[in-house]
Design an enzyme around this catalytic site. Structure first.
Site, PDB file in Angstrom:
ATOM      1  N   SER A 160       0.802  -1.217   0.000  1.00 58.59           N
ATOM      2  CA  SER A 160       0.000   0.000   0.000  1.00 58.59           C
ATOM      3  C   SER A 160       0.831   1.263   0.000  1.00 58.59           C
ATOM      4  CB  SER A 160      -0.943  -0.026   1.189  1.00 58.59           C
ATOM      5  OG  SER A 160      -1.615  -1.245   1.195  1.00 58.59           O
ATOM      6  N   ARG A 175       7.447   6.276  -4.389  1.00 58.41           N
ATOM      7  CA  ARG A 175       7.958   6.909  -3.168  1.00 58.41           C
ATOM      8  C   ARG A 175       7.345   6.199  -1.976  1.00 58.41           C
ATOM      9  NH1 ARG A 175       4.115  10.149  -5.312  1.00 58.41           N
ATOM     10  NH2 ARG A 175       2.187  10.236  -4.092  1.00 58.41           N
ATOM     11  N   ASP A 213      -3.914  -1.426  -1.452  1.00 62.21           N
ATOM     12  CA  ASP A 213      -5.020  -1.781  -0.541  1.00 62.21           C
ATOM     13  C   ASP A 213      -6.367  -1.205  -0.982  1.00 62.21           C
ATOM     14  OD1 ASP A 213      -4.151   0.785   0.088  1.00 62.21           O
ATOM     15  OD2 ASP A 213      -4.098   0.482   2.250  1.00 62.21           O
TER      16      ASP A 213
HETATM   17  C1  GLC Z   1      -0.741   5.791   1.505  1.00 60.75           C
HETATM   18  C2  GLC Z   1      -0.173   5.029   0.325  1.00 60.75           C
HETATM   19  C3  GLC Z   1      -1.290   4.441  -0.524  1.00 60.75           C
HETATM   20  C4  GLC Z   1      -2.233   3.646   0.347  1.00 60.75           C
HETATM   21  C5  GLC Z   1      -2.743   4.496   1.498  1.00 60.75           C
HETATM   22  C6  GLC Z   1      -3.672   3.737   2.433  1.00 60.75           C
HETATM   23  O1  GLC Z   1      -1.412   6.912   1.043  1.00 60.75           O
HETATM   24  O2  GLC Z   1       0.630   5.884  -0.452  1.00 60.75           O
HETATM   25  O3  GLC Z   1      -0.761   3.624  -1.546  1.00 60.75           O
HETATM   26  O4  GLC Z   1      -3.316   3.175  -0.425  1.00 60.75           O
HETATM   27  O5  GLC Z   1      -1.647   4.978   2.241  1.00 60.75           O
HETATM   28  O6  GLC Z   1      -3.035   2.661   3.042  1.00 60.75           O
END
Ligand code: GLC
Length: 503
Positions: A160, A175, A213
């Site tokens: 995520s 990143r 996610d």
């Molecule tokens: C952060 C991550 C993203 C993820 C979110 C929720 O924003 O960059 O990819 O979906 O957290 O976990």
């Protein structure tokens, strides 16, 4: 409104800085839609709008047993998911906290080796028969690598973080977010790194699919909701915040360029005319043209591992709400005219002990906010207990507790109204309220939306203030928690991958 208490008065003054009125909500929505469109046109925009290569959402008839792992918040989860094919599933899982030193290590290998070890432990505990027979065969030499196809578990990897996805099981990290910072991984294929660590332990596991996610939540919501309305959005309001939604492929105009550049590994099914897009809305308006910005937001950002980045997330998600509150409370305790909690010097012999969580970065967990928000007792007993437990402050006065409650309310309400900007903008830009059955179905997951009392009510109140949605449209936005979204979603991702391989 003036109270007779300087502490409560000051809390009210600061709380007003967190007001986020209707006009601002609407300005936010317009900017959000503009940034969404920009992200669909070109790479490197503020909203990454990442194509997920998932071109259809499940309908509940999918079947099979899959492994899934989930990296992206406080915990690493390993699960095995049994999809029964009738919109139901069963899941067994184990969860470990990710040691903080692995989140900021210099060596990617340390983190991925830790993940592979957890997968091995899970197989030993939960898939004992299959795993033991595999190990025996490995030792007696009955199976030579590569392992027999039927012995290999397909694993869905919920990762995520923002990833430039090149295919269903390939993607390079753009990143880190949410406090992770391992420079070496940026630009690398995270599936490859996990597979290497798995192979180093000779586990019978293939990393078959990579899903964010939010994409997992969208798929899980679709799988679990019987009926004809398909889910439109999967959204996380947890440690981080983000959303994924079903977009018309024709609107993803940057796709043509991406396809031509990555010709060899981008085969995907174009026949559905749709593509699930990971918005990466945590980075909405990093340049702060429309986002609210109190001195406490500035303070938090300056002390973060990624200043100037994930500015929306820093105002909305669980990782940061407790930290915003901590910075407000700390300032109030140091303010001579206010002396929250008796002030630093500890008036009356009580006050704040030197090792209080008030002085520790991330010292206040979001669950603190949820508990305080839920405390409606006259003596604010639960709030008092929470202040004692998390901040080690004995006997805070009733006014101190009232002040904390005022601030918890203000910070949480702003977070919910900002969340309405993101969700509202996606709903409006897809036009879903005006097509088909006119229902926009949203699957959500995460500690903030699940546990902060009233979060959905604040969201809905803000939706009604957006003219393109209004009183009537708000009723047609359906929101439901997609339990275990990332586990089930990753399993569904692995299933899609298997079907694609089989074609
Ligand atoms: C952060 C991550 C993203 C993820 C979110 C929720 O924003 O960059 O990819 O979906 O957290 O976990």
């Amino acid at each position: 409104m003036s109270s007779s208490s300087p502490v409560v008065d000051e809390a009210n003054r600061i709380a007003a800085l967190f007001d986020y009125p209707a006009a601002e909500v609407n300005r936010g929505v317009k900017e959000f839609i503009r940034e969404m469109n920009e992200g669909l046109e070109k790479e490197g925009a503020t909203l990454s709008q990442i194509p997920s290569y998932v071109t259809a959402v499940p309908n509940g008839t999918e079947k099979g047993i899959y492994l899934a792992v989930d990296l992206g918040g406080t915990n690493f989860r390993v699960c095995s998911v049994h999809l029964h094919g009738d919109s139901t599933f069963s899941i067994s899982q184990s969860k470990v906290a990710i040691p903080r030193e692995l989140m900021v290590t210099a060596h990617a290998k340390e983190l991925f080796a830790f993940l592979a070890l957890q997968i091995e432990r899970f197989l030993q505990t939960h898939m004992a028969d299959h795993f033991t027979s595999h190990v025996e065969k490995r030792q007696t030499g009955h199976v030579t690598e590569p392992y027999a196809e039927e012995q290999i578990f397909d694993l869905g990897f919920t990762f995520s973080f923002p990833v430039n996805q090149h295919g269903i099981n390939k993607g390079t990290l753009i990143r880190w977010t949410k406090g992770f910072d391992i420079a070496e991984v940026v630009g690398q294929d995270v599936c490859g790194l996990l597979q290497e660590a798995i192979d180093a332990r000779s586990l019978p596991v293939r990393v078959a699919a990579l899903v964010n996610d939010t994409v997992g939540t969208l798929m899980a919501r679709s799988y679990c909701s019987p009926g004809s309305t398909r889910a439109l959005i999967g959204a996380i309001f947890g440690t981080g915040t983000n959303g994924a939604y079903v977009e018309k492929l024709a609107r993803v105009t940057k796709m043509a360029k991406i396809d031509s550049e990555r010709e060899s590994d981008t085969s995907y099914d174009k026949s559905t005319g749709e593509m699930v897009i990971n918005v990466e809305w945590g980075s909405f308006d990093n340049s702060l043209t429309v986002l609210p910005n109190t001195p406490y937001d500035v303070d938090l950002d300056e002390h973060s591992v990624n200043p100037g980045i994930q500015m929306f997330e820093k105002r909305v998600s669980g990782m940061f709400l407790g930290e915003i509150l901590r910075r407000v409370l700390l300032a109030m305790s140091r303010d001579e005219g206010v002396k929250l909690f008796g002030g630093e010097s500890g008036a009356n012999g009580n006050g704040i002990p030197a090792d209080s969580g008030l002085y520790v970065r991330w010292g206040i967990d979001t669950s603190f906010l949820s508990t305080v928000k839920a405390d409606h007792s006259e003596d604010l007993g639960a709030t008092k207990a929470q202040i004692k437990r998390e901040l080690d402050i004995d006997n805070p006065s009733l006014d101190d507790c009232r002040a904390v409650k005022v601030l918890v309310h203000a910070i949480g309400k702003r977070a919910a109204r900002l969340s309405a900007v993101a969700l509202g903008a996606v709903v409006i830009s897809t036009g879903r309220l005006n097509e088909g059955d006119g229902i926009a179905d949203v699957g959500v997951d995460g500690s903030v939306v699940e546990h902060y009392p009233g979060f959905e009510d604040y969201l809905r109140a803000a939706f009604r203030e957006i003219p393109e949605i209004g009183e009537e449209g708000e009723k047609r936005i359906r929101i439901g928690v997609a339990k275990d979204g990332s586990g089930v979603g990753a399993a569904l991702g692995a299933l899609v991958a298997r079907e694609t391989r089989g074609r």
